[in-house]
Design a protein around this motif. Sequence first.
Motif, PDB file in Angstrom:
ATOM      1  N   LEU A 200      29.086 -61.883 -40.123  1.00 29.69           N
ATOM      2  CA  LEU A 200      28.346 -62.488 -39.015  1.00 29.69           C
ATOM      3  C   LEU A 200      28.160 -63.981 -39.259  1.00 29.69           C
ATOM      4  N   GLY A 201      27.785 -64.336 -40.499  1.00 32.87           N
ATOM      5  CA  GLY A 201      27.593 -65.751 -40.822  1.00 32.87           C
ATOM      6  C   GLY A 201      28.869 -66.550 -40.658  1.00 32.87           C
ATOM      7  N   ALA A 202      29.988 -65.973 -41.103  1.00 35.64           N
ATOM      8  CA  ALA A 202      31.263 -66.670 -41.001  1.00 35.64           C
ATOM      9  C   ALA A 202      31.648 -66.916 -39.545  1.00 35.64           C
ATOM     10  N   SER A 203      31.219 -66.022 -38.656  1.00 34.63           N
ATOM     11  CA  SER A 203      31.555 -66.174 -37.242  1.00 34.63           C
ATOM     12  C   SER A 203      30.836 -67.351 -36.589  1.00 34.63           C
ATOM     13  N   LEU A 204      29.842 -67.924 -37.288  1.00 34.11           N
ATOM     14  CA  LEU A 204      29.085 -69.049 -36.738  1.00 34.11           C
ATOM     15  C   LEU A 204      29.748 -70.393 -37.002  1.00 34.11           C
ATOM     16  N   GLY A 205      30.896 -70.366 -37.683  1.00 36.45           N
ATOM     17  CA  GLY A 205      31.640 -71.610 -37.906  1.00 36.45           C
ATOM     18  C   GLY A 205      30.861 -72.595 -38.746  1.00 36.45           C
ATOM     19  N   GLU A 206      30.704 -73.802 -38.225  1.00 36.35           N
ATOM     20  CA  GLU A 206      30.044 -74.860 -38.991  1.00 36.35           C
ATOM     21  C   GLU A 206      28.566 -74.583 -39.232  1.00 36.35           C
ATOM     22  N   MET A 207      27.975 -73.629 -38.515  1.00 32.63           N
ATOM     23  CA  MET A 207      26.572 -73.265 -38.726  1.00 32.63           C
ATOM     24  C   MET A 207      26.401 -72.346 -39.943  1.00 32.63           C
ATOM     25  N   TYR A 208      27.518 -71.877 -40.504  1.00 33.96           N
ATOM     26  CA  TYR A 208      27.469 -70.926 -41.626  1.00 33.96           C
ATOM     27  C   TYR A 208      26.621 -71.453 -42.781  1.00 33.96           C
ATOM     28  N   ALA A 209      26.725 -72.730 -43.040  1.00 34.13           N
ATOM     29  CA  ALA A 209      25.995 -73.322 -44.167  1.00 34.13           C
ATOM     30  C   ALA A 209      24.480 -73.278 -43.956  1.00 34.13           C
ATOM     31  N   LEU A 210      24.042 -73.072 -42.710  1.00 35.64           N
ATOM     32  CA  LEU A 210      22.606 -73.110 -42.407  1.00 35.64           C
ATOM     33  C   LEU A 210      21.956 -71.729 -42.332  1.00 35.64           C
ATOM     34  N   VAL A 211      22.780 -70.677 -42.330  1.00 32.87           N
ATOM     35  CA  VAL A 211      22.275 -69.365 -41.942  1.00 32.87           C
ATOM     36  C   VAL A 211      21.894 -68.473 -43.124  1.00 32.87           C
ATOM     37  N   GLY A 212      22.014 -68.930 -44.345  1.00 32.66           N
ATOM     38  CA  GLY A 212      21.753 -68.086 -45.512  1.00 32.66           C
ATOM     39  C   GLY A 212      20.362 -67.480 -45.535  1.00 32.66           C
ATOM     40  N   ALA A 213      19.329 -68.301 -45.347  1.00 30.08           N
ATOM     41  CA  ALA A 213      17.947 -67.810 -45.427  1.00 30.08           C
ATOM     42  C   ALA A 213      17.628 -66.795 -44.333  1.00 30.08           C
ATOM     43  N   PRO A 214      17.963 -67.063 -43.055  1.00 31.57           N
ATOM     44  CA  PRO A 214      17.669 -66.044 -42.031  1.00 31.57           C
ATOM     45  C   PRO A 214      18.462 -64.751 -42.216  1.00 31.57           C
ATOM     46  N   LEU A 215      19.682 -64.847 -42.759  1.00 33.34           N
ATOM     47  CA  LEU A 215      20.445 -63.623 -43.000  1.00 33.34           C
ATOM     48  C   LEU A 215      19.796 -62.773 -44.094  1.00 33.34           C
ATOM     49  N   ARG A 216      19.279 -63.413 -45.127  1.00 31.46           N
ATOM     50  CA  ARG A 216      18.568 -62.656 -46.171  1.00 31.46           C
ATOM     51  C   ARG A 216      17.324 -61.992 -45.594  1.00 31.46           C
ATOM     52  N   ALA A 217      16.610 -62.699 -44.720  1.00 27.43           N
ATOM     53  CA  ALA A 217      15.431 -62.115 -44.065  1.00 27.43           C
ATOM     54  C   ALA A 217      15.834 -60.929 -43.195  1.00 27.43           C
ATOM     55  N   LEU A 218      16.965 -61.055 -42.521  1.00 25.44           N
ATOM     56  CA  LEU A 218      17.466 -59.981 -41.667  1.00 25.44           C
ATOM     57  C   LEU A 218      17.801 -58.741 -42.490  1.00 25.44           C
ATOM     58  N   LEU A 219      18.440 -58.927 -43.639  1.00 25.60           N
ATOM     59  CA  LEU A 219      18.802 -57.803 -44.499  1.00 25.60           C
ATOM     60  C   LEU A 219      17.550 -57.091 -45.017  1.00 25.60           C
ATOM     61  N   GLU A 220      16.539 -57.856 -45.421  1.00 24.15           N
ATOM     62  CA  GLU A 220      15.292 -57.261 -45.916  1.00 24.15           C
ATOM     63  C   GLU A 220      14.577 -56.493 -44.815  1.00 24.15           C
ATOM     64  N   ALA A 221      14.553 -57.039 -43.606  1.00 23.62           N
ATOM     65  CA  ALA A 221      13.910 -56.346 -42.483  1.00 23.62           C
ATOM     66  C   ALA A 221      14.629 -55.050 -42.159  1.00 23.62           C
ATOM     67  N   ALA A 222      15.962 -55.057 -42.245  1.00 24.10           N
ATOM     68  CA  ALA A 222      16.735 -53.835 -41.990  1.00 24.10           C
ATOM     69  C   ALA A 222      16.437 -52.776 -43.036  1.00 24.10           C
ATOM     70  N   HIS A 223      16.351 -53.176 -44.302  1.00 18.96           N
ATOM     71  CA  HIS A 223      16.015 -52.222 -45.367  1.00 18.96           C
ATOM     72  C   HIS A 223      14.632 -51.623 -45.150  1.00 18.96           C
ATOM     73  N   ASP A 224      13.673 -52.455 -44.738  1.00 19.96           N
ATOM     74  CA  ASP A 224      12.322 -51.955 -44.482  1.00 19.96           C
ATOM     75  C   ASP A 224      12.310 -50.964 -43.319  1.00 19.96           C
ATOM     76  N   THR A 225      13.094 -51.256 -42.285  1.00 12.51           N
ATOM     77  CA  THR A 225      13.150 -50.375 -41.122  1.00 12.51           C
ATOM     78  C   THR A 225      13.740 -49.026 -41.485  1.00 12.51           C
TER      79      THR A 225
END
Length: 341
Positions: A200-225
């Motif tokens: 998903l991050g790679a699909s954001l192109g040049e925004m990929y470098a900015l998306v690390g923190a929200p993706l980690r938050a997303l993974l943690e929220a999914a695990h909690d769910t």
Amino acid sequence: MELTLRKEKILSSVVTEFLKSGEPVGSKVIAEEIGVSSATVRNEMSGLTEMGLLEQPHTSAGRVPSQKGYREFVDRLMEVPSLTPEEKRLIDAKLAPVLYDTEQLLVRTVELAASISRCAAAVTTPGGAGARVRAIQLVQTSRRTAMLLMMSSTGTMKNRIFRCDYDLTTDILRVFFRAFNERIAGKKVSDITPAFLQSLGASLGEMYALVGAPLRALLEAAHDTARTEMLLGGQMNLLFYPEIEPRNARNILGLLENKEEFSMLLRQKPGKVTTMIGRECGRPELDTVSMMVSRYTIDRQDAGAVAVVGPVRMDYPRLTAVLEYLTDTLSAQLTQLTGDN
């Protein structure tokens, strides 16, 4: 030996009287109730004892139901009463202030189950790997931090704060919001893996470098769910039953506190109340108690359970009616909440 209609009536009467008094039931009480002589009742009680359905604690005492006798009563003889309009109003009034808060609704449900039954009670939360993501929201909380909220098909909402090493803007959050909801909404939380998020991050192109923190938050929220949790209430009620010896009570409380192991016992079939008596519970800690489990649904899909654990001398008919009403109410309200999201 055959379980005749008269034996069934006597067994049912013995169980009902013993549930009320906790004292061995004599033939005179049953004779007056069903309209036959005491001698006839004593003879029939002897037959029920030979069949293993009744027990005689002392030589001169009356009879008490055995675990096998309770099983026969629950399966074939008991009549489940309807809750009165007043009883329903009282339950509804207790739930009314929290109807639109999933977590507090579950907390109040376990409190009600414990107080009405005067037993220990448990509720498992909606969740599991089969839950689907309904939506993702992003709320900026400071210049470089934001909150990610994940709403699921089971009515839960998990949140995670994440911090970036750059200044967040409305435009950046809008890109994250659109990408996350387009790619993730409708997916099972079990599908949200590190590999999937990297894609998903790679699909954001040049925004990929900015998306690390929200993706980690997303993974943690999914695990909690995906994680099913369990709420407990009324454990101390078990200490007030003389038939539950202190050592047994400590073992039972220890099992209840081991939420992962205990929650496995609650995975009964959806639908009507499941009653497990003594050794049927499948754990040595529960050999001297009974457990009643009723599962609730969300949008007709199995979602969780409400259970009570107490002495074998439980009021099975009334508690069956109470658990059915609680889970029906919970199912209807959680289905409405998820539909409103």
